[in-house]
Motif scaffolding. Structure first.
Motif, PDB file in Angstrom:
ATOM      1  N   ALA A  19     -13.026  65.321  44.952  1.00 56.38           N
ATOM      2  CA  ALA A  19     -13.121  63.870  44.741  1.00 56.38           C
ATOM      3  C   ALA A  19     -14.181  63.562  43.688  1.00 56.38           C
ATOM      4  O   ALA A  19     -13.982  62.701  42.827  1.00 56.38           O
ATOM      5  N   GLN A  26     -21.274  58.158  57.128  1.00 52.14           N
ATOM      6  CA  GLN A  26     -20.404  58.313  55.963  1.00 52.14           C
ATOM      7  C   GLN A  26     -21.147  57.961  54.676  1.00 52.14           C
ATOM      8  O   GLN A  26     -20.627  57.308  53.778  1.00 52.14           O
ATOM      9  N   TRP A  43     -15.917  55.971  45.342  1.00 52.74           N
ATOM     10  CA  TRP A  43     -15.858  56.859  46.508  1.00 52.74           C
ATOM     11  C   TRP A  43     -14.970  56.284  47.597  1.00 52.74           C
ATOM     12  O   TRP A  43     -14.219  57.014  48.242  1.00 52.74           O
ATOM     13  N   ARG A  44     -15.046  54.991  47.810  1.00 52.27           N
ATOM     14  CA  ARG A  44     -14.170  54.374  48.821  1.00 52.27           C
ATOM     15  C   ARG A  44     -12.713  54.499  48.412  1.00 52.27           C
ATOM     16  O   ARG A  44     -11.844  54.791  49.234  1.00 52.27           O
ATOM     17  N   SER A  45     -12.429  54.311  47.128  1.00 53.84           N
ATOM     18  CA  SER A  45     -11.059  54.415  46.625  1.00 53.84           C
ATOM     19  C   SER A  45     -10.532  55.843  46.710  1.00 53.84           C
ATOM     20  O   SER A  45      -9.333  56.058  46.848  1.00 53.84           O
ATOM     21  N   ALA A  46     -11.429  56.817  46.618  1.00 52.57           N
ATOM     22  CA  ALA A  46     -11.024  58.223  46.669  1.00 52.57           C
ATOM     23  C   ALA A  46     -10.602  58.649  48.072  1.00 52.57           C
ATOM     24  O   ALA A  46     -10.032  59.716  48.246  1.00 52.57           O
ATOM     25  N   GLN A  47     -10.877  57.815  49.056  1.00 51.91           N
ATOM     26  CA  GLN A  47     -10.525  58.093  50.455  1.00 51.91           C
ATOM     27  C   GLN A  47     -11.022  59.471  50.888  1.00 51.91           C
ATOM     28  O   GLN A  47     -10.289  60.254  51.484  1.00 51.91           O
ATOM     29  N   ALA A  48     -12.278  59.747  50.569  1.00 54.03           N
ATOM     30  CA  ALA A  48     -12.891  61.039  50.901  1.00 54.03           C
ATOM     31  C   ALA A  48     -13.815  60.919  52.114  1.00 54.03           C
ATOM     32  O   ALA A  48     -14.591  61.824  52.379  1.00 54.03           O
ATOM     33  N   GLY A  49     -13.757  59.779  52.821  1.00 54.12           N
ATOM     34  CA  GLY A  49     -14.611  59.595  53.982  1.00 54.12           C
ATOM     35  C   GLY A  49     -16.014  59.133  53.647  1.00 54.12           C
ATOM     36  O   GLY A  49     -16.908  59.223  54.480  1.00 54.12           O
ATOM     37  N   ARG A  51     -18.375  55.994  52.730  1.00 54.83           N
ATOM     38  CA  ARG A  51     -18.438  54.528  52.731  1.00 54.83           C
ATOM     39  C   ARG A  51     -19.614  53.998  51.935  1.00 54.83           C
ATOM     40  O   ARG A  51     -19.603  52.869  51.467  1.00 54.83           O
TER      41      ARG A  51
END
Length: 89
Positions: free
Chosen positions: A4, A38, A65-71, A73
């Motif tokens: 990510a 997170q 980072w939120r858009s990457a959906q990598a956990g 926040r």
């Protein structure tokens, strides 16, 4: 997280331009991650750089980072523990 971060870095370079990216974001590296909160630490070379990057790119990094959906926040931009020089208190 590494995959990510690689995608996020590529996107940031296009968004902010090569010169800004190379000067401020390219040297940044991943630090600790707390799965409970997170929260991910992004490590930079100095307190000044941490303050600048947080002010100029902090919101963009959080959104990426939120858009990457990598956990992830939240993102904290902090001086690397192994960075040379005096620390701000």
């Amino acid at each position: 997280l590494d995959a990510a971060w690689s995608r996020i870095r590529t996107g940031l370079r296009g968004d902010v331009g090569a010169r800004m990216f190379d000067q401020w974001l390219k040297p940044a590296r991943l630090g600790d991650y707390c799965p409970f909160s997170q929260t991910l630490d992004i490590l930079v070379a100095s307190d000044f750089t941490a303050t600048f990057v947080a002010g100029q790119f902090g919101d963009r990094l959080r959104l990426a980072w939120r858009s990457a959906q990598a956990g992830v926040r939240d993102v904290r931009i902090v001086r690397a523990p192994d960075a040379a020089g005096p620390r701000l208190l």
